[in-house]
Design a protein around this motif. Structure first.
Motif, PDB file in Angstrom:
ATOM      1  N   ASP A  30       0.825  -1.207   0.000  1.00  0.00           N
ATOM      2  CA  ASP A  30       0.000   0.000   0.000  1.00  0.00           C
ATOM      3  C   ASP A  30       0.859   1.257   0.000  1.00  0.00           C
ATOM      4  N   GLU A  31       0.535   2.196  -0.880  1.00  0.00           N
ATOM      5  CA  GLU A  31       1.274   3.457  -0.944  1.00  0.00           C
ATOM      6  C   GLU A  31       1.146   4.252   0.346  1.00  0.00           C
ATOM      7  N   LYS A  32       0.076   4.068   1.070  1.00  0.00           N
ATOM      8  CA  LYS A  32      -0.121   4.722   2.379  1.00  0.00           C
ATOM      9  C   LYS A  32       0.230   3.717   3.477  1.00  0.00           C
ATOM     10  N   PHE A  33       1.362   3.072   3.311  1.00  0.00           N
ATOM     11  CA  PHE A  33       1.805   2.012   4.207  1.00  0.00           C
ATOM     12  C   PHE A  33       1.909   2.505   5.654  1.00  0.00           C
ATOM     13  N   SER A  34       1.453   1.673   6.577  1.00  0.00           N
ATOM     14  CA  SER A  34       1.564   1.966   8.000  1.00  0.00           C
ATOM     15  C   SER A  34       1.580   0.635   8.747  1.00  0.00           C
ATOM     16  N   SER A  35       2.531   0.493   9.668  1.00  0.00           N
ATOM     17  CA  SER A  35       2.628  -0.759  10.397  1.00  0.00           C
ATOM     18  C   SER A  35       3.445  -0.564  11.668  1.00  0.00           C
TER      19      SER A  35
END
Length: 160
Positions: A30-35
């Motif tokens: 995902d281009e709006k990666f968050s983890s």
């Protein structure tokens, strides 16, 4: 002329694609990666919220260990921002070591998101994507289409 154009086109496609012995293709990240990520470097562990807002705009928010809890490190364009307990410091991004934990982790993730200069292999449902960032080799392991681990030159390990 047509032969030269065809050769250049095929060469470019081969350089930009993910190659392997089979039909493995890179995973979509995902281009709006968050983890939430556990990062291990030199036997030290850090818990970090890693987020990407847009192309090459990253934030690392540290929650552990206690010595860096609350530290936010941001990359936006040519600026690196450090924030801790209400204090904010900005520096030129080129002054941040290209071999720092943040530079290597974010740079490798950018390549994975953009599917740039990667080789792929798949075995038993586990996809491994390999590349290089700042002269350092990295590998990313994906299971069920999600990144599980990113290792850079055996010295930096990110567990998602």
């Amino acid at each position: 002329m047509k032969k030269i154009l065809l050769t250049l086109t095929l060469s470019a496609a081969m350089l930009c694609s993910c190659s392997s012995g089979g039909s493995a293709k890179p995973c979509d990240v995902d281009e709006k990666f968050s983890s939430d990520v556990k990062i291990t470097q030199d036997d030290k562990e850090y818990n970090v919220k890693l987020s990407r807002a847009d192309a090459d705009i990253w934030e690392l928010a540290f929650s552990e260990p206690e010595t860096v809890k609350g530290l936010k490190l941001g990359f936006t364009g040519n600026v690196c921002t450090l924030e801790l307990e209400g204090l904010k410091y900005e520096l030129d991004r080129k002054d941040v070591s290209q071999y720092s934990m943040a530079s290597l982790c974010c740079g490798a993730m950018e390549q994975l998101i953009n599917k740039r200069e990667l080789t792929c292999s798949e075995q038993d449902g586990v996809l491994t994507e390999k590349g290089s960032i700042n002269g350092q080799d990295f590998s990313a392991v994906f299971e069920d289409g999600k990144i599980k681990e990113l290792t850079v030159s055996g010295q930096l390990k990110c567990e998602f």
